[in-house]
Motif scaffolding. Structure first.
Motif, mmCIF file in Angstrom:
data_model
loop_
_atom_site.group_PDB
_atom_site.id
_atom_site.type_symbol
_atom_site.label_atom_id
_atom_site.label_comp_id
_atom_site.label_asym_id
_atom_site.label_seq_id
_atom_site.Cartn_x
_atom_site.Cartn_y
_atom_site.Cartn_z
ATOM 1 N N TRP A 123 0.831 -1.206 0.000
ATOM 2 C CA TRP A 123 0.000 0.000 0.000
ATOM 3 C C TRP A 123 0.866 1.257 0.000
ATOM 4 O O TRP A 123 0.641 2.181 -0.786
ATOM 5 N N ILE A 124 1.894 1.288 0.838
ATOM 6 C CA ILE A 124 2.727 2.492 0.941
ATOM 7 C C ILE A 124 3.584 2.656 -0.312
ATOM 8 O O ILE A 124 3.701 3.752 -0.872
ATOM 9 N N SER A 125 4.200 1.577 -0.788
ATOM 10 C CA SER A 125 5.066 1.664 -1.963
ATOM 11 C C SER A 125 4.280 2.076 -3.210
ATOM 12 O O SER A 125 4.723 2.936 -3.980
ATOM 13 N N LEU A 126 3.107 1.473 -3.421
ATOM 14 C CA LEU A 126 2.306 1.821 -4.591
ATOM 15 C C LEU A 126 1.725 3.226 -4.472
ATOM 16 O O LEU A 126 1.611 3.940 -5.479
ATOM 17 N N LEU A 127 1.360 3.637 -3.268
ATOM 18 C CA LEU A 127 0.845 4.996 -3.077
ATOM 19 C C LEU A 127 1.897 6.031 -3.455
ATOM 20 O O LEU A 127 1.619 6.981 -4.198
ATOM 21 N N ILE A 128 3.117 5.848 -2.957
ATOM 22 C CA ILE A 128 4.198 6.783 -3.282
ATOM 23 C C ILE A 128 4.486 6.760 -4.780
ATOM 24 O O ILE A 128 4.646 7.811 -5.421
ATOM 25 N N ALA A 129 4.546 5.562 -5.378
ATOM 26 C CA ALA A 129 4.865 5.455 -6.807
ATOM 27 C C ALA A 129 3.783 6.092 -7.673
ATOM 28 O O ALA A 129 4.086 6.823 -8.630
ATOM 29 N N PHE A 130 2.508 5.850 -7.362
ATOM 30 C CA PHE A 130 1.420 6.398 -8.169
ATOM 31 C C PHE A 130 1.355 7.916 -8.067
ATOM 32 O O PHE A 130 1.219 8.611 -9.084
ATOM 33 N N LEU A 131 1.431 8.450 -6.850
ATOM 34 C CA LEU A 131 1.329 9.902 -6.683
ATOM 35 C C LEU A 131 2.551 10.611 -7.258
ATOM 36 O O LEU A 131 2.429 11.693 -7.845
ATOM 37 N N ALA A 132 3.734 10.017 -7.099
ATOM 38 C CA ALA A 132 4.933 10.610 -7.693
ATOM 39 C C ALA A 132 4.847 10.593 -9.213
ATOM 40 O O ALA A 132 5.241 11.556 -9.890
ATOM 41 N N GLY A 179 17.544 14.203 5.295
ATOM 42 C CA GLY A 179 18.270 14.437 6.544
ATOM 43 C C GLY A 179 18.051 15.828 7.112
ATOM 44 O O GLY A 179 18.083 16.025 8.335
ATOM 45 N N VAL A 180 17.807 16.803 6.233
ATOM 46 C CA VAL A 180 17.629 18.184 6.689
ATOM 47 C C VAL A 180 16.213 18.431 7.187
ATOM 48 O O VAL A 180 15.997 19.076 8.221
ATOM 49 N N VAL A 181 15.209 17.938 6.436
ATOM 50 C CA VAL A 181 13.810 18.183 6.786
ATOM 51 C C VAL A 181 13.399 17.216 7.886
ATOM 52 O O VAL A 181 13.194 16.027 7.649
ATOM 53 N N GLN A 182 13.305 17.729 9.070
ATOM 54 C CA GLN A 182 12.943 16.929 10.234
ATOM 55 C C GLN A 182 11.859 17.673 11.016
ATOM 56 O O GLN A 182 11.549 18.832 10.742
ATOM 57 N N GLY A 183 11.297 16.986 12.017
ATOM 58 C CA GLY A 183 10.320 17.633 12.881
ATOM 59 C C GLY A 183 8.987 17.813 12.199
ATOM 60 O O GLY A 183 8.413 16.867 11.652
ATOM 61 N N LYS A 184 8.481 19.061 12.188
ATOM 62 C CA LYS A 184 7.168 19.363 11.646
ATOM 63 C C LYS A 184 7.278 20.444 10.589
ATOM 64 O O LYS A 184 7.811 21.518 10.839
ATOM 65 N N VAL A 185 6.794 20.162 9.390
ATOM 66 C CA VAL A 185 6.855 21.096 8.271
ATOM 67 C C VAL A 185 5.484 21.125 7.609
ATOM 68 O O VAL A 185 4.936 20.071 7.263
ATOM 69 N N TRP A 186 4.927 22.346 7.409
ATOM 70 C CA TRP A 186 3.621 22.523 6.768
ATOM 71 C C TRP A 186 2.530 21.675 7.422
ATOM 72 O O TRP A 186 1.657 21.119 6.752
ATOM 73 N N GLY A 187 2.619 21.531 8.718
ATOM 74 C CA GLY A 187 1.618 20.772 9.445
ATOM 75 C C GLY A 187 1.783 19.281 9.378
ATOM 76 O O GLY A 187 0.943 18.541 9.897
ATOM 77 N N LEU A 188 2.855 18.812 8.744
ATOM 78 C CA LEU A 188 3.109 17.377 8.626
ATOM 79 C C LEU A 188 4.279 16.981 9.503
ATOM 80 O O LEU A 188 5.233 17.749 9.692
ATOM 81 N N GLY A 190 6.436 13.150 11.204
ATOM 82 C CA GLY A 190 6.548 11.693 11.200
ATOM 83 C C GLY A 190 6.514 11.119 9.805
ATOM 84 O O GLY A 190 7.080 11.665 8.860
ATOM 85 N N ASN A 191 5.804 9.992 9.668
ATOM 86 C CA ASN A 191 5.752 9.319 8.376
ATOM 87 C C ASN A 191 4.922 10.083 7.341
ATOM 88 O O ASN A 191 5.143 9.939 6.139
ATOM 89 N N GLY A 192 3.964 10.890 7.794
ATOM 90 C CA GLY A 192 3.227 11.728 6.852
ATOM 91 C C GLY A 192 4.158 12.692 6.136
ATOM 92 O O GLY A 192 4.044 12.894 4.921
ATOM 93 N N LEU A 193 5.100 13.268 6.891
ATOM 94 C CA LEU A 193 6.093 14.160 6.292
ATOM 95 C C LEU A 193 7.036 13.388 5.384
ATOM 96 O O LEU A 193 7.377 13.858 4.281
ATOM 97 N N ARG A 194 7.462 12.208 5.811
ATOM 98 C CA ARG A 194 8.392 11.407 4.998
ATOM 99 C C ARG A 194 7.753 10.979 3.675
ATOM 100 O O ARG A 194 8.374 11.054 2.611
#
Length: 333
Positions: A123-132, A179-188, A190-194
């Motif tokens: 689910w995660i791999s196909l979601l990333i591949a399709f949206l990208a 490595g640079v983008v960590q913490g919380k960015v644009w309200g995202l 954890g894994n949502g940000l990744r």
């Protein structure tokens, strides 16, 4: 010798009507889509790849139900199925832990259900591949059509941007950005940000591949009669771009999208393997391979399962994409 059969003029004139009467009095033509579907159905290899792709998508979408019915939560530990001294499953062929409870066995050292992690990782791999892929197709198709239609300095500017993106070291940039983008960015966070970061990196920096193909197709289409006719009737550039040219470019866009998806799956797996993908304990196929490498000598089965999942998925998409290309453009054979 048999005498020749004489046919009167009235009989000859009646033949087309007789043919029409035998066919129910109605003759239907085939659309381009129907002709392409006919060609695709004849290609058994492509149809097999399409069926596998469809099953993979169904498996990914129904991952929570499959885990509930046939497995255990993907992050749940089962240490009682692990040999404490050898750190590998106690039962199953090749010490894989395969049983009626664990259809694909359990992970060494942790005892997590491999089946649940493979299904959730799909689910995660196909979601990333399709949206990208969708992001790449939208950016690449839009800029490719604009560059090919207008030409001049617009074409030069976009073409040079394509050259820059094609020469860009995407893997190194992805490692640095993750490595640079960590913490919380644009309200995202954890894994949502990744996941969002992976979609942006893979999709945004791969648009030049499809952009170059669409630009080349547009250069040939812009000189066709239907474009001249639309221009002579006063049609503006946006209308010509998206109402005249884009429908004629749907076939190469669709074909290249099916070939770009497996590339993005491999790229996501590579990033997860290098440790800049989705964070544990959320499973991905690349992350499972990265975990399996240090303990390959203990339990090779743990590496074989995610490796086969990636191999089958990429092969199925490639077979279906090749067949779709042949069906939509027989001259490419």
């Amino acid at each position: 010798m048999t005498a020749p059969i004489e046919v009167s003029g009235s009989d000859i004139e009646a033949q087309p009507e007789a043919v029409l009467a035998g066919m129910g009095g109605k003759v239907e033509g085939r659309s381009l889509g129907q002709i392409a579907w006919m060609r695709l159905r004849r290609d058994k290899v492509a149809m097999f790849g399409g069926v596998v792709v469809l099953l993979l998508i169904i498996m990914a979408v129904s991952a929570p139900l499959l885990v509930k019915w046939f497995g255990y939560p993907p992050s749940e530990f089962h240490q009682n199925y692990i040999d404490p001294s050898l750190q590998r499953p106690l039962h199953g062929p090749w010490h894989s832990g395969i049983s009626s409870k664990f259809l694909l066995g359990v992970e060494p050292t942790t005892g997590r259900d491999i089946f649940s992690r493979i299904v959730t990782g799909a689910w995660i791999s196909l979601l990333i591949a399709f949206l990208a892929t969708l992001l790449s197709v939208v950016i690449g198709s839009t800029l490719g059509i604009i560059a090919g239609y207008f030409g001049g300095w617009v074409d030069t500017l976009i073409a040079r941007a394509m050259d820059v993106f094609l020469a860009f070291p995407i893997l190194l940039f992805a490692i640095a950005l993750a490595g640079v983008v960590q913490g919380k960015v644009w309200g995202l966070s954890g894994n949502g940000l990744r996941i969002s970061l992976l979609i942006f990196i893979i999709g945004f920096f791969n648009w030049a591949y499809i952009g170059r193909i669409i630009r080349g197709q547009t250069l040939s289409l812009r000189e066709r009669e239907f474009v001249d006719a639309a221009r002579s009737m006063g049609a503006r550039a946006p209308y010509i771009l998206f109402r005249e040219l884009l429908p004629n470019l749907l076939a190469p866009i669709l074909v290249y999208s099916t070939l770009l998806i497996p590339t993005n799956i491999l790229f996501e797996a590579a990033l997860s393997y290098l440790g800049v993908g989705v964070n544990e304990p959320t499973p991905t196929w690349g992350g499972m391979l990265a975990t399996a490498v240090p303990i390959y000598s203990i339990d090779p089965w743990f590496m074989i399962v995610p490796g086969l999942a990636i191999f089958v998925t990429v092969l199925a998409f490639n077979l279906f994409g090749d067949g779709l290309r042949d069906a939509l453009d027989p001259r490419s054979r």
